[in-house]
Every structure is written in structure tokens, then in C-alpha cells.
Write a protein that holds these residues in place. Structure first.
Motif, PDB file in Angstrom:
ATOM      1  N   GLN A  66       0.811  -1.213   0.000  1.00 20.92           N
ATOM      2  CA  GLN A  66       0.000   0.000   0.000  1.00 20.92           C
ATOM      3  C   GLN A  66       0.846   1.265   0.000  1.00 20.92           C
ATOM      4  OE1 GLN A  66      -2.663  -0.587   3.375  1.00 20.92           O
ATOM      5  NE2 GLN A  66      -4.374  -0.951   1.990  1.00 20.92           N
ATOM      6  N   GLU A  96       4.998   2.582  -3.282  1.00 20.49           N
ATOM      7  CA  GLU A  96       4.421   2.576  -4.628  1.00 20.49           C
ATOM      8  C   GLU A  96       5.313   1.900  -5.659  1.00 20.49           C
ATOM      9  OE1 GLU A  96       3.434   6.552  -5.659  1.00 20.49           O
ATOM     10  OE2 GLU A  96       1.731   6.659  -4.292  1.00 20.49           O
ATOM     11  N   THR A 111      -6.363   2.001   1.472  1.00 19.81           N
ATOM     12  CA  THR A 111      -5.036   2.341   0.943  1.00 19.81           C
ATOM     13  C   THR A 111      -4.695   3.801   1.228  1.00 19.81           C
ATOM     14  OG1 THR A 111      -5.216   0.705  -0.829  1.00 19.81           O
ATOM     15  CG2 THR A 111      -3.646   2.503  -1.163  1.00 19.81           C
ATOM     16  N   LEU A 159      -5.528  11.955  -3.917  1.00 20.48           N
ATOM     17  CA  LEU A 159      -4.726  10.746  -3.765  1.00 20.48           C
ATOM     18  C   LEU A 159      -5.316   9.591  -4.571  1.00 20.48           C
ATOM     19  CD1 LEU A 159      -3.892  10.935   0.049  1.00 20.48           C
ATOM     20  CD2 LEU A 159      -2.259  11.068  -1.821  1.00 20.48           C
ATOM     21  N   ASN A 182      -4.762  10.491  -8.401  1.00 21.32           N
ATOM     22  CA  ASN A 182      -3.348  10.380  -8.778  1.00 21.32           C
ATOM     23  C   ASN A 182      -2.899   8.926  -8.859  1.00 21.32           C
ATOM     24  OD1 ASN A 182      -3.061  13.136  -8.950  1.00 21.32           O
ATOM     25  ND2 ASN A 182      -2.275  13.374  -6.853  1.00 21.32           N
ATOM     26  N   ARG A 183      -3.351   8.122  -7.894  1.00 17.52           N
ATOM     27  CA  ARG A 183      -2.961   6.707  -7.903  1.00 17.52           C
ATOM     28  C   ARG A 183      -3.578   5.987  -9.102  1.00 17.52           C
ATOM     29  NH1 ARG A 183      -0.562   4.003  -3.655  1.00 17.52           N
ATOM     30  NH2 ARG A 183      -0.624   1.731  -3.758  1.00 17.52           N
ATOM     31  N   LYS A 236      -1.722   7.020 -12.290  1.00 16.77           N
ATOM     32  CA  LYS A 236      -0.357   6.504 -12.355  1.00 16.77           C
ATOM     33  C   LYS A 236      -0.314   4.993 -12.576  1.00 16.77           C
ATOM     34  CE  LYS A 236       4.062   7.109  -9.927  1.00 16.77           C
ATOM     35  NZ  LYS A 236       4.704   7.676  -8.709  1.00 16.77           N
ATOM     36  N   TYR A 237      -1.232   4.277 -11.913  1.00 15.88           N
ATOM     37  CA  TYR A 237      -1.179   2.811 -11.960  1.00 15.88           C
ATOM     38  C   TYR A 237      -2.439   2.167 -12.529  1.00 15.88           C
ATOM     39  CZ  TYR A 237       2.640   3.778  -8.725  1.00 15.88           C
ATOM     40  OH  TYR A 237       3.774   4.268  -8.146  1.00 15.88           O
ATOM     41  N   GLY A 276      -4.588  -0.100  -9.587  1.00 16.53           N
ATOM     42  CA  GLY A 276      -3.641   0.411  -8.604  1.00 16.53           C
ATOM     43  C   GLY A 276      -4.310   0.749  -7.281  1.00 16.53           C
ATOM     44  N   LEU A 277      -5.605   1.054  -7.338  1.00 14.41           N
ATOM     45  CA  LEU A 277      -6.355   1.338  -6.113  1.00 14.41           C
ATOM     46  C   LEU A 277      -6.548   0.086  -5.271  1.00 14.41           C
ATOM     47  CD1 LEU A 277      -9.150   3.663  -7.577  1.00 14.41           C
ATOM     48  CD2 LEU A 277      -7.100   4.363  -6.325  1.00 14.41           C
ATOM     49  N   LYS A 311      -4.136  -2.377  -5.156  1.00 16.55           N
ATOM     50  CA  LYS A 311      -2.830  -3.001  -4.964  1.00 16.55           C
ATOM     51  C   LYS A 311      -2.713  -3.510  -3.539  1.00 16.55           C
ATOM     52  CE  LYS A 311       2.145  -2.019  -5.335  1.00 16.55           C
ATOM     53  NZ  LYS A 311       3.158  -0.948  -5.492  1.00 16.55           N
TER      54      LYS A 311
END
Length: 312
Positions: A39, A42, A227, A256, A259-260, A263-264, A268-269, A271
Motif C-alpha cells: 500500500q 508505490e 489504501t 490521492l 493520482n494513484r 499513475k497505476y 492500482g487502487l 494493490k
């Protein structure tokens, strides 16, 4: 009202819940370590839970998966004592011996969760810092910390970041009261369905399964917020512009999350979800099993077993 709030029955539920959760978390603690690393770090690649734990042991030593165990257990014990006590005392005051319903369980669970968050968030902020202290991160932007223990962590955080830092992540935590609220709503509802109006003690297998199902649903639904909660508690998120310091808690969470996701990707949320589900489902199932058995034995000794089941 006061006799229902301050009662031996509520105290039995609180102690049983605290003991059950501490025992279960101790057994599955390494799984929580893997989840937390995924978490907040990154740059660490998402792998299977055994692979992550293998990396941690190889890089940091055999005991690394249990780093921060004591502060986590202290926080968990206090948190579950407060939650179980509030949940069952509020439930007793509201129902006054009547049969509960899913909507009632949800509302009471949310109320108990709010009290729990406001009281125990400083403990969770400190235990997150201690649990990650000394870890080898893939993200070079993470600043190392040097806390000698729980009290020293409190002192340093207050001195360097202000008293308000102890409540970092409070807003997502308040949103996350839905997690235990949904969990208890499903758990209590499944219990009522299995009993079908007959006051009886559920078998160990029944308790374990419905505890696992309840936690799996609640965790999956609220995981992205969990997360963000971990990132805020760790205190290492970047505030790149002056404007970001003026953001409200809601805008901070939104930034947040966005952005996450950018990016991913949306995944990614989630992960670390595999590690979280593995840890939290097994822990919750075992916790509910121990809680039910401890409470049942205690009520039986007190001669309250039949009355206890009828009210639930």
C-alpha cells in the motif's frame, strides 16, 4: 439506559472481542505486513503474498514480518474493546430486548465506528510508523524515521508535526467505519438466518464461515479508502504545491485516489488486496470464532446463556 450501557454483558463482549482479535492478528500478522508494504511503497511490484514475504525476509531478516507487532496489538486490543463495547451497549439500549434488523445493525455499527476512530486513531498512526520503521522501500522519496518505542513516537510526532498529526487519516477512517459496520451487519444477519428464530449456539464452522464472508465483502468494497488511510497515517505523501496544503480532507482523499488511478490504473487502487483479503478474512473469521466461544463460555458461567441468545 445507563444500566444497559454500563453492563457486565457489554464488558464481556468487549473483552471477548479484544482477546479474539489480538490472538487472530498475532497468528496472521505477516500477511498484514505484506499488505502494508504494497500500500505505502508505490515502487514495489505487486506480487503474490508469499513472494512479498519472501523478499522481506531475504532483505530484512527472519523477524521482519513481525516488525511492529507490539504497537499493532496494543492498538488493536484498544480498538476492538472500544468497538465491541460501543456496538453491544448501543444495541442493548436501542433494542431493549427486541429482535435486531440489518438496518439497525448498520446504524449502530456506524455509531460505534465513529467513537472508535476518534478515540484510537493516534494509536494507529503511531503503530503504522513503527511497523514500517527500518523497512527497505523501493520508493526513494520515503524519509526514514527513528522511534525507540510507542511513547517516543508520540513525542516525536507531536514535536515535529504537531498534535494534529496524530489524527492523520481520520477522515478516511471515518468513511471506513462502513467497513466494520457492513461486516457486523452481514455477520449478525447471517447469524439470525442460520438460527431461524431458534436461540442456539452456532457451530465453530458456521461462525468461521460467516465471519469470513462478512469481512471479505466489507474489505473489497472499502479497500481503496483503506489504501489512502495507510498513506495518510504513514505521513509520507507528497504535497508538491502550496495549494495542496489548503485542501480539505475530502479533496486530499480525492487527489490521492485520482493520482494513484492515473499513475497505476484503476487496479492500482486495489494493490495489495490479495494480501489484505488473505489476512483480514482469516483474521476476522478466527476472531469471530474466538469471540463467540469466549463470550459463550463466560455467559454460561454467569448463567446468562439463554437470555443472551434470545436478545441476539
Amino acid at each position: 439506559m445507563s444500566s444497559e450501557v454500563f453492563s457486565y454483558e457489554s464488558l464481556v463482549h468487549a473483552v471477548s472481542g479484544a482477546v479474539g482479535s489480538v490472538t487472530a492478528m498475532t497468528i496472521f500478522f505477516p500477511l498484514d505486513t505484506a499488505r502494508l508494504r504494497l500500500q505505502v511503497d508505490e515502487n514495489r511490484k505487486a506480487k503474490s503474498t508469499p513472494a512479498i514475504l519472501s523478499e522481506i525476509v531475504k532483505e530484512e531478516g527472519l523477524l521482519a514480518p513481525y516488525r511492529g507487532w507490539f504497537p499493532v496489538i496494543c492498538s488493536l486490543c484498544c480498538s476492538n474493546f472500544v468497538y465491541f463495547y460501543c456496538f453491544h451497549s448501543l444495541k442493548a439500549s436501542w433494542l431493549k430486548g427486541k429482535q435486531s434488523a440489518p438496518s439497525t445493525d448498520l446504524i449502530i455499527g456506524i455509531a460505534a465506528g465513529v467513537v472508535n476512530v476518534l478515540v484510537t486513531t493516534p494509536l494507529w498512526v503511531v503503530n503504522t510508523r513503527l511497523k514500517l520503521q527500518g523497512s527497505k522501500f523501493r520508493n526513494a522519496d520515503i524519509r526514514p524515521t527513528n522511534y525507540s518505542g510507542i511513547l517516543d513516537a508520540f513525542v516525536q510526532i507531536i514535536r515535529d508535526e504537531g498534535v494534529g498529526a496524530l489524527w492523520n487519516g481520520t477522515f478516511p477512517s471515518l468513511l471506513l467505519v462502513l467497513n466494520p459496520a457492513v461486516q457486523f451487519m452481514i455477520y449478525e444477519g447471517l447469524k439470525r438466518q442460520l438460527r431461524r428464530g431458534v436461540p442456539r449456539e452456532l457451530s465453530s464452522v458456521e461462525v468461521f464461515i460467516i465471519g469470513a464472508v462478512a469481512k471479505a465483502v466489507a474489505t473489497t468494497v472499502t479497500y481503496p479508502l483503506q489504501t489512502i488511510q495507510s498513506i495518510l497515517r504513514f505521513g509520507q505523501f507528497n504535497e508538491s504545491t502550496a495549494e495542496s496544503k489548503l485542501l480539505t480532507s475530502l479533496r486530499t482523499i480525492k487527489c490521492l485516489l485520482v493520482n494513484r488511478a492515473r499513475k497505476y490504473g484503476v487496479l492500482g487502487l486495489f494493490k495489495g488486496l490479495e494480501a489484505k483479503l488473505l489476512q483480514t478474512v482469516l483474521t476476522a473469521a478466527l476472531m469471530f470464532l474466538l469471540y463467540e466461544k469466549i463470550a459463550s463460555c463466560t455467559f454460561r458461567v454467569m448463567g446468562l446463556s439463554n437470555n443472551h441468545y434470545k436478545k441476539r
